[in-house]
Design an enzyme around this catalytic site. Structure first.
Site, PDB file in Angstrom:
ATOM      1  CG  ASP A 620      50.241  40.707  39.072  1.00 16.79           C
ATOM      2  OD1 ASP A 620      50.455  39.497  39.239  1.00 16.79           O
ATOM      3  OD2 ASP A 620      49.128  41.231  39.224  1.00 16.79           O
ATOM      4  CD  GLU A 828      32.069  35.702  45.752  1.00 15.69           C
ATOM      5  OE1 GLU A 828      32.050  34.746  46.531  1.00 15.69           O
ATOM      6  OE2 GLU A 828      32.250  36.876  46.116  1.00 15.69           O
ATOM      7  CB  SER A 871      45.583  34.119  51.368  1.00 12.81           C
ATOM      8  OG  SER A 871      45.955  34.446  52.695  1.00 12.81           O
ATOM      9  CB  THR A 938      40.304  25.887  36.986  1.00 11.16           C
ATOM     10  OG1 THR A 938      41.524  25.685  37.705  1.00 11.16           O
ATOM     11  CG2 THR A 938      40.591  25.841  35.493  1.00 11.16           C
TER      12      THR A 938
END
Length: 1456
Positions: A620, A828, A871, A938
């Site tokens: 990953d 966040e 999601s 972004t």
């Protein structure tokens, strides 16, 4: 009546013919139809079980829930012996030796001491059992810590879900069955009944011994710790006991009492009206006292609506209408209280009270909390490893429950789905009815059952810890093994190493050899049955009476005789070696991460040798290659880009640009179709042209735009003459790719100081952090202008400060201005952190009100709704209403593709707004693409205003969807879609996830070692490419093959074109020297193309293309696709694979690979829990594979070969003697020597070889990563090596037998005249020589001769002679006085001669192979030896080091 039940009725009612009978759907129209509800669980509270819960004989149906007592231990005192023996005898070798032991108990086969023959098997079984017992004891200790933990439940209260204990005639028998079931670890009704009986006896004893004055917990909630100053007190803490007269007026009357019956006669009947009965389980009748005053936690918007139904839309808690009950007036007269019990005594349906910092003992539905808005904060580190706080919500209908009296009076039932493993899904409903005797509220056609939907946000899972909340009250729905954490704890998948699987055929080969020599012995015995010889004079009645019968008996006798050819101790020895290898990995200080106090933790101990044979690594990106510590770097607001500094991906792009500029000269005259792909020229995400020229400011290296419109706003990004953005390049073309963070901070120190000075000139930001990650002084220059652009800046950062779900904390009471944010997502938290540093500070929430300080001014906002991220939506929104305004505003942030789809496209007559929004969209999109090229993550921000006329109907629909039981998630998403429309764009953010330390070097070293790395990420193509260059996954010598298709046909065409383009590329397994000048390719494929390429028709093409590429990057992939890619390579190429990740989305990939490695990062520990090895940093993978993996592979290979050698040598020595005894199965050794050969005389040296031996040190091994290719080629464990070892063992066995036989058969020159050529004398001499040969074999297999290895080998040989010296003193008919044989010089001469002759061929072969066909480590060992001598002889001379390429010395095999 509230809107929820009406909406449910409306949704679940369907038309039918008037003449048709009621269908089952109509009869059960309020029943959930979730897929999990087919065997739903109903939990009843303060109400009798309905008739449907009983069978025809009046017995409860399925009411025996599992105990909350957990047991992860494998054994119990009652089952340990049989279960452990069963597990051990699943091993074929153990079964074989058990069969041999049974054979030896038959007198016909002539074994005189069968008990001695069982010693090796008994020793192996006992050692393994002790190891298993210790491991299980540790698990049992862990279980007891949980089972004996303390929690509080409501005491002296009837839980109707627990069956009442009955004392029938068989009661005692059931208790006995329950006792033994408990010992056996079984969970059945007898064990449950036994535990209930024990608990009842304990409660009765406590009740008798308890004095009234000792009841200290009679007012359970009000006795909580004091609330810190400044915190808001709950209504319970503010309320004071009322007079008894008030109590009688305010108490809610129970419907089943005489008082309620009398009251109903004189009570005035009123027609039913929606809203008369509050939405609470504490109110079941329409009484005059139910209109409680509005709570101050309700929003200002809800204050305009007096209807309780409207109040319910906006939340808020009603204060309890009966605080002054009998329990509060006279506590000593109330026996209902909170009582502390052990976790294992908890049952389904129990009320539970959990206080701050306490874990949840079971899966609990949250009814009420100490917070006014009925929320609580939890930490789920024990479940998924995430330390950031999460918010959970109590149910609206139970939010008023605050006292034990409330708990005792509330009557409801919970309908839940059966237990399942999904941690993030729960569907259920809490139902209650109004008083059926209250006729004043009955109305035809109106259902009086009320309901609250229960979802994942209303559940507190076992293992979660309550944080920042004084208390919660809940109902237990799942206990013990039914809890989600236990269902997910399942046993670790059993994995066997590649070498262990290849050992099995070798063991089978030994069985074949054993069968062959047994058959030969049997046939030869039959053939010589009537031959002359002395054998028949010594049959002692055990020879057969005929040729066939004699041969039959001889077969079984020789089977006993040759049993040692099967290595009984091999499996336990390999397990010991791998266990110690796992410990060495754990204890390696180089893989210890001090910041997180994390070691490398092996979780699967028996696959350490697989670490040395990994050919493909699947990784990953986020959190694995990167730190998952987000830094807010840049943003675009109102079409203007802000933010200084270079990212690591920019440095990678600069490195790539250097190659492009270098190759441009040679390619400028080539045709377009022959030019290499220029990533700078084409953006593969949009197809736009992107130029690579930049104008650098010579003073600070920052870029300025040439566009006049953007320059006036101080943007830090370059735009060329055509208005196209171009990526910023390092002026030194990537030479500073791996600059330290300190260098970057020094570069930004000046601009940061300037920015903070300009901020201080505007306002005082006392919440500023020590080191803001966002730096750009122009931001405050524009903010000070007080123009429309300044307003856009304010709106943007206010959105960042409010559109989130973070929790604000002040960890240090002495520093109230220091605020830390805890969030479920590091992205966040980074956004809110930057908003705080820029003066837009989120201070926290109080109920449904958010408080913020905007540029030094305090402001408050009502949070009307939070539309959460998932999601599917890929966005989150909040709907707010400022206290200083009447406007309702929706703020939304999410992926650019999602936000752009929902922007306003109908502006009516507002043409100026339409034009400005269109320009803003174009500029923002360009900036976002530029940020993606720089490797940044972004997001887009947008907003819209909502009128009251639009909001109120939508709010009702949204609450109905959120409270629904059928298709709740889909209905909520649909409701969100209705409001998240026609938004206006504000701008976008860009966050950097920095590479972990050492990632580029690690990837480069793994590439040198022959390991192919595939990166599977969810990032955009350009982001992944630039990160690939930054971390050395992609190099300037590689040519990129980018596949981006939108259809199956397009994907097929692109795959075909890519295969044609790479047809001359060397395959991944081909000889590296065969195509030394060939071009290296790197494959980049996006998720859509990968979806089509993984289909059966295209899978082989994708695999072939991947084999031709040095590196592969898969972008925008899902967790399922990750697992599919791993499976494709593992099964398609038959190679060893390793998957490494840090998040829950990597679990499927980790489980699919041969070895799974989890990184204990910030995305939780789901990956760690599913992995075989847990590490803290990606860079530790280098030593784990190249050092520990290679060592373990070499050690295990040599050890297994040594085991087969020593067993075959010993067996064939016995076989050669059969030639001279007419193959009648006579044994030339004393049986004690046969028994102890494997167990004592030869076991330790070969085990210590597997533990300690090193061909090269760690430093040298890391210096030459190409050494790892030995494991990839499987040089040391090939089949031909096994058979050569077998032939060598047979040859050496013949030398060990025939040399002493021929030299000593004529008789020894013993001075005392004693014979030395008897059967057992010659046998003792030969056995001693064989023991020496078996141990000297280890000497020739060693790479490093340490004092410890030599000591173990010497002691093993000496133990043999010591045993002979002692054992020969106990005279027997067959064995006595053999110690005298070692006092003769002839013996030692024969020993030396035999050992030398035995090893001459082996030494000669090893010398030849070392000189002409050396292994890689042989070359490096010789080279390092020469360099060491050179440095010793020329201490002041030059360093004679040359670079060699091991991969060029020998062609590789295609597949292993």
């Amino acid at each position: 009546m509230p809107a929820l039940p009406k909406s449910l009725n409306r949704l679940q009612r369907r038309p039918r013919d008037n003449d048709s009978p009621p269908s089952e759907y109509d009869l059960q129209r309020t029943t959930s139809t979730s897929s999990y509800m087919q065997q739903r669980r109903n939990v009843y509270v303060n109400m009798d079980l309905p008739a449907s819960e009983y069978d025809s004989q009046g017995r409860p149906i399925n009411r025996h829930y599992v105990s909350n007592r957990i047991r992860t231990a494998k054994y119990t005192p009652l089952t340990f012996v049989p279960k452990n023996l069963f597990e051990q005898f699943r091993n074929v070798a153990n079964l074989f030796f058990l069969f041999v032991v049974i054979l030896q108990c038959v007198p016909l086969f002539g074994v005189t001491e069968p008990a001695v023959s069982a010693l090796p098997l008994i020793a192996i079984l006992v050692i393994t059992a002790i190891k298993d017992a210790i491991e299980d004891w540790k698990r049992n200790q862990s279980d007891q810590r949980f089972n004996h933990a303390k929690t509080r439940v409501l005491h002296n209260w009837r839980n109707v879900n627990t069956p009442i204990e009955t004392h029938g005639s068989w009661h005692f028998v059931h208790l006995v069955f329950g006792f033994f079931s408990t010992l056996a670890g079984a969970e059945n009704k007898y064990a449950h009944g036994y535990r209930m009986h024990v608990l009842a006896k304990k409660n009765n004893a406590n009740r008798k011994s308890r004095r009234p004055s000792t009841a200290s917990a009679l007012t359970p909630v009000s006795t909580l710790p004091a609330v810190p100053a400044g915190d808001t007190l709950s209504p319970l803490q503010n309320s004071q006991p009322q007079r008894s007269s008030t109590i009688l007026k305010t108490m809610r009357h129970r419907s089943d009492t005489l008082r309620s019956e009398l009251s109903s006669i004189f009570r005035k009947r009123e027609p039913y009206r929606p809203g008369v009965i509050p939405h609470s389980v504490l109110y079941r009748t329409a009484t005059n006292d139910t209109s409680a005053p509005h709570n101050h936690t309700q929003t200002s918007l809800s204050a305009h609506h007096d209807n309780d139904e409207d109040q319910f839309l906006f939340g808020g808690r009603r204060p309890s209408t009966h605080p002054g009950t009998a329990c509060s007036v006279n506590p000593t007269s109330c026996d209902t209280r909170w009582k502390t019990i052990q976790w294992q005594d908890l049952h389904v349906g129990d009320y539970v009270q959990i206080r701050n910092d306490e874990p949840a003992p079971a899966d609990i539905v949250i009814l009420a909390t100490s917070e006014l808005d009925s929320i609580c904060y939890i930490e789920t580190q024990n479940l998924d490893g995430e330390t950031n706080l999460k918010v959970r919500q109590g149910l609206p209908g139970t939010a008023d429950m605050q006292t034990v009296h409330d708990c005792e009076q509330a009557s409801f039932y919970i309908e839940s789905e059966p237990p399942h493993v999904n941690l993030y899904q729960f569907n259920g409903v809490l139902r209650w009815t109004i008083d059926p005797k209250d006729n004043g509220t009955l109305r035809s056609g109106v259902s009086h059952e009320k309901a609250d939907a229960i979802n994942y946000n209303n559940i507190l899972l076992r293992g979660s810890v309550l944080r920042n909340t004084e208390w919660i009250i809940g109902i237990v729905v799942y206990t013990g093994n039914d809890t989600k954490i236990m269902l997910n704890t399942g046993q670790t998948p059993s994995k066997r190493s590649k070498m262990a699987k290849k050992t099995n055929p070798h063991v089978v080969a030994n069985f074949v050899i054993l069968a062959i020599i047994c058959i030969i012995s049997s046939v030869m015995d039959s053939a010589q049955f009537n031959a002359s010889g002395s054998s028949r004079h010594f049959d002692f009645g055990i020879e057969g009476s005929s040729q066939a019968y004699s041969g039959f008996i001889t077969f079984w006798v020789t089977l006993i005789l040759y049993q040692n050819i099967v290595p009984i101790s091999l499996y336990i020895s390999v397990e010991i070696v791998k266990t110690l290898a796992a410990y060495f990995i754990y204890a390696d200080i180089d893989m210890y991460h001090e910041e997180t106090d994390s070691y490398c933790i092996p979780k699967t101990w028996n696959i350490s040798d697989d670490l040395g044979q990994i050919e493909y690594v699947f990784s990953d990106k986020t959190g694995t290659l990167t730190q998952n510590v987000m830094e807010y770097k840049k943003c675009t607001i109102n079409g203007v880009s802000y933010g200084l500094g270079k990212t690591e991906a920019q440095m990678g792009a600069a490195k790539r640009a250097a190659k492009s500029l270098h190759d441009g000269e040679s390619d400028c005259h080539a045709p377009d179709h022959e030019k290499p792909l220029d990533l700078e020229a084409v953006d593969h995400e949009t197809g736009m042209a992107v130029h690579s020229t930049t104008d650098l400011d010579p003073t600070n290296g920052h870029m300025y735009e040439n566009d006049d419109d953007t320059t006036k706003h101080g943007s830090s990004q370059h735009v060329d003459d055509d208005g196209k953005p171009s990526p910023s390049l390092d002026h030194d073309h990537g030479q500073g790719l791996h600059d330290s963070d300190d260098d970057a901070d020094d570069e930004l120190a000046g601009p940061r100081k300037e920015m903070l000075a300009k901020q201080a000139a505007l306002f005082n930001n006392r919440f500023l952090s020590d080191m803001p990650t966002f730096v750009d002084p122009r931001l405050f220059e524009d903010l000070a202008k007080k123009d429309p652009h300044a307003n856009a800046l304010q709106h943007f950062f206010v959105s960042l400060a409010l559109c989130h779900s973070v929790i604000a904390e002040r960890p240090d009471p002495d520093q109230p201005d220091k605020i830390e944010y805890r969030s479920q997502s590091p992205d966040e938290a980074a956004l809110v952190d930057t908003a705080r540093d820029l003066g837009f500070v989120f201070l926290g929430k109080e109920g449904n009100t958010a408080h913020a300080e905007i540029m030094g001014e305090r402001k408050a906002f009502d949070i009307l709704n939070v539309l959460e991220f998932n999601s599917t939506r890929k966005r989150m929104s909040v709907i707010i209403k400022p206290h200083d305004s009447d406007r309702i505003v929706l703020l939304c942030k999410g992926a650019d593709s999602v936000i752009y789809e929902r922007l306003c496209d109908d502006f009516g007559t507002q043409h100026d707004l339409e034009q400005s929004q269109q320009r803003l969209r174009d500029d923002t999109l360009k900036h976002l693409e530029l940020y993606a090229n720089e490797g940044l993550r972004t997001l887009c921000l947008s907003y819209r205003f909502i009128s009251m006329d639009e909001y109120m109907p939508w709010q009702r629909r949204y609450q109905e969807a959120a409270s629904s039981i059928i298709n709740r998630e889909e209905r909520v998403d649909a409701a969100c879609e209705e409001i998240e429309l026609n938004m206006l764009l504000m701008g976008g953010t860009a966050i950097e996830d920095r590479l972990q330390d050492g990632v580029p070097d690690t990837i480069a070293e793994l590439a040198k070692s022959g390991i192919k790395l595939w990166v599977l990420t969810g990032d955009k193509t350009e982001t992944a490419i630039n990160i690939g260059f930054a971390c050395n996954l992609l190099t300037t010598e590689m040519e990129l093959v980018v596949l981006k298709a939108s259809t199956r046909e397009e994907a097929q065409d692109q795959l075909a074109a890519a295969l044609e383009k790479t047809k001359d590329a060397p395959l991944a397994h081909a000889d590296d020297n065969a195509n030394a000048n060939a071009t290296d390719f790197a494959l980049v494929i996006d998720g859509t193309t990968l979806k089509y390429a993984l289909e059966p028709s295209l899978k082989n093409k994708l695999l072939a293309l991947g084999m031709r590429c040095k590196s592969v990057i898969c972008c925008r992939v899902s967790p399922k696709q990750k697992a599919q890619v791993v499976a494709m390579v593992k099964k398609g190429l038959k190679v060893m694979t390793l998957a490494i990740g840090d998040g829950a989305n990597d679990v499927s990939m980790i489980q699919e690979a041969n070895i799974g490695v989890g990184i204990s990062g910030l995305e939780g520990r789901q990956a760690v829990m599913a992995s075989d090895y847990a590490i803290a940093q990606f860079r530790f993978l280098r030593k784990l594979l190249l050092v520990h993996g290679r060592w373990s592979y070499l050690r295990t290979a040599e050890m297994i070969m040594g085991f087969f050698f020593k067993n075959i040598v010993w067996t064939f020595v016995l076989f050669w003697y059969q030639i001279f005894c007419q193959f009648n199965g006579t044994m030339m050794f004393d049986y004690a020597l046969v028994t102890l050969y494997n167990l004592v005389f030869t076991s330790l040296p070969i085990i210590f070889l597997g533990i300690w031996d090193q061909d090269l040190s760690c430093r040298i091994t890391l210096k030459y990563p190409e050494l790892y290719r030995m494991g990839l080629r499987n040089d040391k464990f090939r089949t031909w090596r096994f058979w050569l070892t077998c032939f060598d063992a047979i040859f050496q066995s013949s030398v060990c037998f025939f040399f002493p036989y021929m030299l000593l058969i004529g008789g020894s020159s013993d001075p005392s005249g004693l014979d030395g050529n008897g059967v057992y004398e010659i046998g003792t001499i030969i056995s001693g020589i064989t023991v020496v040969v078996a141990n000297v074999f280890v000497v020739f297999s060693l790479y490093s001769y340490t004092w410890l290895q030599l000591l173990i080998i010497s002691l093993s040989i000496l133990v043999y002679y010591a045993f002979i010296a002692v054992y020969s003193q106990f005279n027997t008919f067959l064995f006595a006085g053999q110690i005298r044989l070692f006092g003769n010089g002839n013996y030692w001469l024969v020993l030396i001669l035999t050992v030398a002759a035995a090893f001459v061929p082996r030494v000669a072969a090893k010398y030849y192979l070392h000189q002409y066909y050396p292994y890689d480590n042989d070359i490096i060992r010789e080279r390092e030896l020469v360099l060491h001598r050179s440095r010793s002889n020329h201490a002041d001379g030059p360093d004679y080091t040359t670079d060699i390429k091991l991969e060029e010395r020998r062609p590789s095999t295609k597949h292993l």
